[in-house]
Scaffold this motif. Sequence first.
Motif, PDB file in Angstrom:
ATOM      1  N   ALA A  14       0.790  -1.237   0.000  1.00  0.00           N
ATOM      2  CA  ALA A  14       0.000   0.000   0.000  1.00  0.00           C
ATOM      3  C   ALA A  14       0.817   1.280   0.000  1.00  0.00           C
ATOM      4  CB  ALA A  14      -0.943   0.006   1.215  1.00  0.00           C
ATOM      5  N   ASN A  15       2.099   1.209   0.340  1.00  0.00           N
ATOM      6  CA  ASN A  15       2.923   2.424   0.350  1.00  0.00           C
ATOM      7  C   ASN A  15       3.691   2.603  -0.950  1.00  0.00           C
ATOM      8  OD1 ASN A  15       4.445   0.052   1.312  1.00  0.00           O
ATOM      9  ND2 ASN A  15       6.181   1.476   1.385  1.00  0.00           N
ATOM     10  N   GLY A  16       3.445   1.761  -1.942  1.00  0.00           N
ATOM     11  CA  GLY A  16       4.171   1.841  -3.201  1.00  0.00           C
ATOM     12  C   GLY A  16       3.722   2.996  -4.082  1.00  0.00           C
ATOM     13  N   TYR A  17       4.493   3.237  -5.135  1.00  0.00           N
ATOM     14  CA  TYR A  17       4.235   4.360  -6.048  1.00  0.00           C
ATOM     15  C   TYR A  17       2.832   4.299  -6.643  1.00  0.00           C
ATOM     16  CZ  TYR A  17       4.436   7.001 -10.434  1.00  0.00           C
ATOM     17  OH  TYR A  17       4.155   7.838 -11.476  1.00  0.00           O
ATOM     18  N   ALA A  18       2.498   3.194  -7.313  1.00  0.00           N
ATOM     19  CA  ALA A  18       1.163   3.079  -7.905  1.00  0.00           C
ATOM     20  C   ALA A  18       0.100   2.846  -6.844  1.00  0.00           C
ATOM     21  CB  ALA A  18       1.141   1.948  -8.933  1.00  0.00           C
ATOM     22  N   GLU A  40       5.887  -1.371  10.208  1.00  0.00           N
ATOM     23  CA  GLU A  40       5.133  -0.258  10.786  1.00  0.00           C
ATOM     24  C   GLU A  40       5.750   1.082  10.415  1.00  0.00           C
ATOM     25  OE1 GLU A  40       2.047   1.549  12.446  1.00  0.00           O
ATOM     26  OE2 GLU A  40       2.230  -0.633  12.236  1.00  0.00           O
ATOM     27  N   SER A  41       7.060   1.091  10.172  1.00  0.00           N
ATOM     28  CA  SER A  41       7.729   2.349   9.805  1.00  0.00           C
ATOM     29  C   SER A  41       7.199   2.903   8.485  1.00  0.00           C
ATOM     30  CB  SER A  41       9.235   2.134   9.715  1.00  0.00           C
ATOM     31  OG  SER A  41       9.561   1.224   8.678  1.00  0.00           O
ATOM     32  N   LYS A  42       6.624   2.033   7.660  1.00  0.00           N
ATOM     33  CA  LYS A  42       6.074   2.474   6.374  1.00  0.00           C
ATOM     34  C   LYS A  42       4.665   3.059   6.525  1.00  0.00           C
ATOM     35  CE  LYS A  42       9.467   0.596   3.855  1.00  0.00           C
ATOM     36  NZ  LYS A  42      10.372   1.388   3.007  1.00  0.00           N
ATOM     37  N   ALA A  43       4.080   2.895   7.687  1.00  0.00           N
ATOM     38  CA  ALA A  43       2.666   3.214   7.858  1.00  0.00           C
ATOM     39  C   ALA A  43       2.387   4.699   8.087  1.00  0.00           C
ATOM     40  CB  ALA A  43       2.086   2.415   9.018  1.00  0.00           C
ATOM     41  N   ALA A  44       3.295   5.376   8.778  1.00  0.00           N
ATOM     42  CA  ALA A  44       3.007   6.747   9.211  1.00  0.00           C
ATOM     43  C   ALA A  44       2.684   7.658   8.035  1.00  0.00           C
ATOM     44  CB  ALA A  44       4.180   7.291  10.012  1.00  0.00           C
ATOM     45  N   PHE A  45       3.488   7.577   6.979  1.00  0.00           N
ATOM     46  CA  PHE A  45       3.269   8.454   5.831  1.00  0.00           C
ATOM     47  C   PHE A  45       1.928   8.167   5.174  1.00  0.00           C
ATOM     48  CE2 PHE A  45       3.492   9.771   1.437  1.00  0.00           C
ATOM     49  CZ  PHE A  45       4.087  11.014   1.507  1.00  0.00           C
ATOM     50  N   GLY A  54     -10.254   9.022   7.747  1.00  0.00           N
ATOM     51  CA  GLY A  54     -10.494   8.395   9.040  1.00  0.00           C
ATOM     52  C   GLY A  54     -10.332   6.889   9.024  1.00  0.00           C
ATOM     53  N   ASP A  55     -11.322   6.199   9.576  1.00  0.00           N
ATOM     54  CA  ASP A  55     -11.209   4.748   9.712  1.00  0.00           C
ATOM     55  C   ASP A  55     -11.577   3.993   8.434  1.00  0.00           C
ATOM     56  OD1 ASP A  55     -13.921   5.083   9.629  1.00  0.00           O
ATOM     57  OD2 ASP A  55     -14.316   4.268  11.624  1.00  0.00           O
ATOM     58  N   LYS A  56     -11.777   4.683   7.340  1.00  0.00           N
ATOM     59  CA  LYS A  56     -12.003   3.992   6.070  1.00  0.00           C
ATOM     60  C   LYS A  56     -10.741   3.302   5.562  1.00  0.00           C
ATOM     61  CE  LYS A  56     -15.974   6.358   4.039  1.00  0.00           C
ATOM     62  NZ  LYS A  56     -16.710   5.102   3.792  1.00  0.00           N
ATOM     63  N   LEU A  57      -9.576   3.681   6.122  1.00  0.00           N
ATOM     64  CA  LEU A  57      -8.314   3.049   5.745  1.00  0.00           C
ATOM     65  C   LEU A  57      -7.697   2.366   6.953  1.00  0.00           C
ATOM     66  CD1 LEU A  57      -5.891   2.545   3.796  1.00  0.00           C
ATOM     67  CD2 LEU A  57      -4.947   4.717   4.633  1.00  0.00           C
ATOM     68  N   GLU A  58      -7.347   1.103   6.795  1.00  0.00           N
ATOM     69  CA  GLU A  58      -6.573   0.402   7.813  1.00  0.00           C
ATOM     70  C   GLU A  58      -5.366  -0.245   7.151  1.00  0.00           C
ATOM     71  OE1 GLU A  58      -8.135  -3.311   9.382  1.00  0.00           O
ATOM     72  OE2 GLU A  58      -9.774  -3.237   7.899  1.00  0.00           O
ATOM     73  N   LEU A  59      -4.289  -0.396   7.922  1.00  0.00           N
ATOM     74  CA  LEU A  59      -3.056  -0.971   7.400  1.00  0.00           C
ATOM     75  C   LEU A  59      -2.670  -2.213   8.196  1.00  0.00           C
ATOM     76  CD1 LEU A  59      -0.972   2.302   6.852  1.00  0.00           C
ATOM     77  CD2 LEU A  59      -2.265   1.005   5.141  1.00  0.00           C
ATOM     78  N   VAL A  60      -2.196  -3.224   7.489  1.00  0.00           N
ATOM     79  CA  VAL A  60      -1.794  -4.479   8.091  1.00  0.00           C
ATOM     80  C   VAL A  60      -0.329  -4.738   7.745  1.00  0.00           C
ATOM     81  CG1 VAL A  60      -2.166  -6.969   8.147  1.00  0.00           C
ATOM     82  CG2 VAL A  60      -4.122  -5.421   7.878  1.00  0.00           C
TER      83      VAL A  60
END
Length: 352
Positions: A14-18, A40-45, A54-60
């Motif tokens: 999910a943190n990739g360019y596309a 987790e370090s990739k999550a903050a950005f 808001g809570d429409k996005l979650e990261l695993v």
Amino acid sequence: MPSITSGRVLVTGANGYAATWILKELLERGFQVRGTIRSESKAAFVRNTFKSFGDKLELVVIPDATKDGAHDDAVKGVDAILHVASPTNLNPTDPDDVIPPAIQSTVSLLQSALKHRDTIKRIVLTSSVVALAPLAGPDDEPKVIDETMWNDAAVEHVREKGKDSNPRMVYPASKTLAEREAWEFWKRENEKLGGKLGWDLVTLVPPFILGPILNDITKTEQLNGPIQYFYFAVAKGIYQDDENALVRSGYQYIDVRDFAKAQVESLLKEEAGGQRLIVTGHEFVWQQFIDVARKYTDKIPRGRPEAYDPAKVVFQIKYNSEKSRRILGVQYRSIEETVKDTIEDYKIKGWL
């Protein structure tokens, strides 16, 4: 399978360019989104970029996507999956650094999806045009490529040469093998279940993906793949002495924002199910990009505009995207818009 017009969508890498543009497109269209990241370090950005949703996005967090069961929790309760993550090392020293992870991460995801086939309706896999045919050289005969073709030449080359493989053949082999494995997996498991697997498969096959950057790339040293090519070909002028590269050899690309739309449309359109779809926006030579870019900055080399003649451009390979245009109906941005927005992005980042 019916189209997916609402619900929760899983996006890998999910943190990739596309992928970040895909997150944006999904969220703006009202989907709940779950994204996978390696740490987790990739999550903050990512969280900060989409905090307004808001809570429409979650990261695993999935540290190793190649492991069996790695995606089990991530796929629970999702309606669809967009598998975007894949190793993108274009010049590897060892095929084993690229090919097994590409295949294993795809298989791991599909195995997890098999366990939750009661909720999942569609999986969309991002492939690449390099899975269709070998890269062409300037002396090759021009040809038109469609979705029926596979880059078996790259696969055979790597099988024969192993660690002595031409690095330019390794990435195409990885994309070919990973996509083929996905189709074979679907066919095999669907037959076992008497045609009642529950989810169908779509593969999107893009060329160069170009455009502005939404994710956390802040230094040019972090660029890779097509966006690295764009930066060095246009902003840094590495082809100033190569007239063939500047004005003769033609390529095709899709704007990253249009690619994100194609991903979402592949969920919305029922007829996309079971299809392999080439998604290309425009044909180009690097000089076209340079000419547009120089309208918005005087900090890049001029190239050789006097040598550019559209009638003399040679496309060794043309990718036929007629099927995707008909099914997905994506309206593609102009070259002018893609280049302008990319150059403006470079200015903001302090790269120009």
